[in-house]
Design a protein around this motif. Structure first.
Motif, PDB file in Angstrom:
ATOM      1  N   THR A 220       0.720  -1.402   0.132  1.00  0.00           N
ATOM      2  CA  THR A 220      -0.097  -0.017  -0.087  1.00  0.00           C
ATOM      3  C   THR A 220       0.875   1.364  -0.114  1.00  0.00           C
ATOM      4  N   ALA A 222       0.676   3.530   2.091  1.00  0.00           N
ATOM      5  CA  ALA A 222       0.985   3.862   3.346  1.00  0.00           C
ATOM      6  C   ALA A 222       2.250   3.152   3.797  1.00  0.00           C
ATOM      7  N   GLU A 246       0.484  11.492  -5.538  1.00  0.00           N
ATOM      8  CA  GLU A 246       0.695  12.352  -4.390  1.00  0.00           C
ATOM      9  C   GLU A 246       2.033  12.539  -4.325  1.00  0.00           C
ATOM     10  N   ALA A 261      -1.862   5.736  -5.280  1.00  0.00           N
ATOM     11  CA  ALA A 261      -2.558   4.945  -4.440  1.00  0.00           C
ATOM     12  C   ALA A 261      -4.124   4.498  -5.042  1.00  0.00           C
ATOM     13  N   THR A 264      -6.001   1.854  -2.281  1.00  0.00           N
ATOM     14  CA  THR A 264      -6.237   2.401  -1.209  1.00  0.00           C
ATOM     15  C   THR A 264      -6.604   3.966  -1.190  1.00  0.00           C
ATOM     16  N   ARG A 265      -6.214   4.994  -1.707  1.00  0.00           N
ATOM     17  CA  ARG A 265      -6.671   6.106  -1.905  1.00  0.00           C
ATOM     18  C   ARG A 265      -7.191   6.657  -3.291  1.00  0.00           C
ATOM     19  N   PHE A 267      -8.596   8.262  -6.402  1.00  0.00           N
ATOM     20  CA  PHE A 267      -8.442   9.846  -6.830  1.00  0.00           C
ATOM     21  C   PHE A 267      -9.665   9.948  -7.863  1.00  0.00           C
TER      22      PHE A 267
END
Length: 341
Positions: A220, A222, A246, A261, A264-265, A267
Motif C-alpha cells: 500500500t 502507506a 501524491e 494509490a 487504497t486512496r 482519486f
C-alpha cells in the motif's frame, strides 16, 4: 484587414465533461498491445493473442483522433502508451505529426525503456516532452525473474539517454509487490535521487491477464511511505493539478517521490483522463467494462462532428469511480497491456 478571432475561438471548445462535472483534458493513447517483456504481474510467459495489424489504428487515424481531441474537446495532454509504444514502427514520425497540431497537446510516453537509448534523441527532436520508464528492480537476476527477460542493462541505458536528450522530468514507475521487490523501495528511490530522476510507486491493480492479482501481496501507499520515512526526510509537495500521484520532496534535494494509490486512496473524484486503445476503442475509465468504437466511425468516413459527439457521449456516461473496494467491482475484460497505461 486581419480578421479578429470571435468569442468562441477565444474561449476554445466546450470542455469534455462528465455527469459529475469532471473536465477531461488528459488522453492516453495506446499505440500497440504488444510488449517485448513478459512481466509476471501483467501477462503469462507465452504472451497474449496480439491484435491483428489491420485492427490497430493507423498513424493517420491516431493523428485525426488526437486532432479532434485537441481542437474540439479541449485535450491538452497526450501520453503514448502500450503494450510497449517503442515497438510502434516510425514512432518519431508519428510524434512529429502530433507535435505540430494546432493547438498542440503536451506529448509524453510511458515505456519499459528497452529501445529508448537509440530513440530518445529522435523522440525529443520530434516534439516529445517527457518520459516515464517502468523499472521494478535494480537487481539483474530479479529483473530477469520479474520480466522473464535479461534486459535491465537496456532499461538503465534508456533512462540515461532520455535524461541526456532533455526528456525531463524522467520518471521511474515501480510496482512494489510483497515478497517480490518490496525490499527495494528505498534503493530505487536512492537510485533515482542519485541520477536525477523522479520516482513513482504504484499500487498493484487487478489488471493482469491471468486474473491472479492478490490484494494481500499489494504494497500500500502507506507502507511505501513508512519505508521511505526510515531513510529519508520527506517534505509534502502535494498533487500537481489532477495528477494521480501524491508527491513528496526528499529534503535537501530536488528529487520528487510520488505514490499512486489507486486502490487504497482512490482519486476518481478528480480524474481527468480518458483512454484510447490500440484498436480505436474509447474507454472513459481504466476499469471501464464498456467501450465506444471510434475506429469504426473513422473507417466509415464519419465527419469530425460525429466522432466528437460519440466521444462526448462516452465521457458523459462515466461512472463515479472504479469501485475496487466494493462488492460491485467488476474487472475489465481487457488486461492492462491491451488497455494502455
Amino acid at each position: 484587414m486581419e480578421r479578429l478571432p470571435d468569442r468562441a475561438e477565444r474561449l476554445g471548445p466546450p470542455p469534455l465533461v462528465d455527469r459529475f462535472g469532471r473536465v477531461h483534458t488528459d488522453l492516453r493513447v495506446s499505440l500497440t498491445d504488444r510488449c517485448n517483456l513478459r512481466c509476471t504481474y501483467c501477462m503469462p510467459a507465452e504472451g497474449l493473442n496480439w491484435l491483428p495489424r489491420a485492427e490497430v489504428l493507423t498513424d493517420d487515424e491516431v493523428v485525426r483522433l488526437v486532432r479532434i481531441g485537441a481542437e474540439r474537446l479541449g485535450i491538452t495532454e497526450v501520453r503514448l502508451t502500450g503494450g510497449e509504444p517503442l515497438l510502434r514502427r516510425g514512432l518519431p514520425g508519428l510524434v512529429a505529426r502530433l507535435s505540430v497540431l494546432d493547438p498542440a497537446p503536451e506529448l509524453s510516453i510511458t515505456t519499459n525503456g528497452i529501445g529508448l537509448a537509440r530513440s530518445a534523441v529522435a523522440l525529443r527532436e520530434a516534439g516529445l516532452s517527457r518520459v516515464n520508464v517502468s523499472l521494478d528492480t535494480l537487481r539483474p537476476e530479479r529483473f530477469a525473474e520479474i520480466t522473464r527477460r535479461d534486459r535491465i542493462s537496456d532499461v538503465l541505458a534508456g533512462l540515461s539517454a532520455a535524461r541526456d536528450a532533455g526528456l525531463n522530468p524522467v520518471k521511474i514507475n515501480a510496482v512494489p509487490v510483497r515478497g517480490v521487490n518490496d525490499d527495494e523501495i528505498v534503493d530505487l528511490t536512492a537510485f533515482a535521487a542519485e541520477h536525477g530522476y523522479q520516482m513513482r510507486f504504484i499500487e498493484s491493480m487487478p489488471l493482469d491477464a491471468q486474473g491472479a492479482w492478490d490484494r494481500d501481496r499489494m504494497v500500500t501507499a502507506a507502507e511505501v511511505l513508512d519505508r521511505l520515512d526510515e531513510r529519508f526526510e520527506l517534505v509534502p509537495a502535494g498533487r500537481q493539478g489532477n495528477a494521480p500521484a501524491e508527491e513528496w520532496r526528499i529534503a535537501g534535494t530536488d528529487t520528487l517521490v510520488g505514490v499512486i494509490a489507486s486502490v487504497t486512496r482512490p482519486f476518481c473524484g478528480s480524474c481527468d483522463r480518458v483512454r484510447l486503445t490500440a484498436d480505436g476503442q474509447l474507454r472513459n475509465c481504466l476499469f471501464a467494462t464498456e467501450e465506444s468504437d471510434l475506429r469504426s466511425l473513422l473507417r466509415r468516413c464519419a465527419d469530425d462532428a460525429t466522432v466528437e459527439a460519440a466521444w462526448r457521449t462516452s465521457v458523459g456516461g462515466k461512472g463515479p469511480g472504479h469501485a475496487i473496494n466494493s462488492p460491485e467491482f467488476r474487472r475489465p475484460q481487457r488486461p492492462m497491456s491491451a488497455i494502455g497505461g
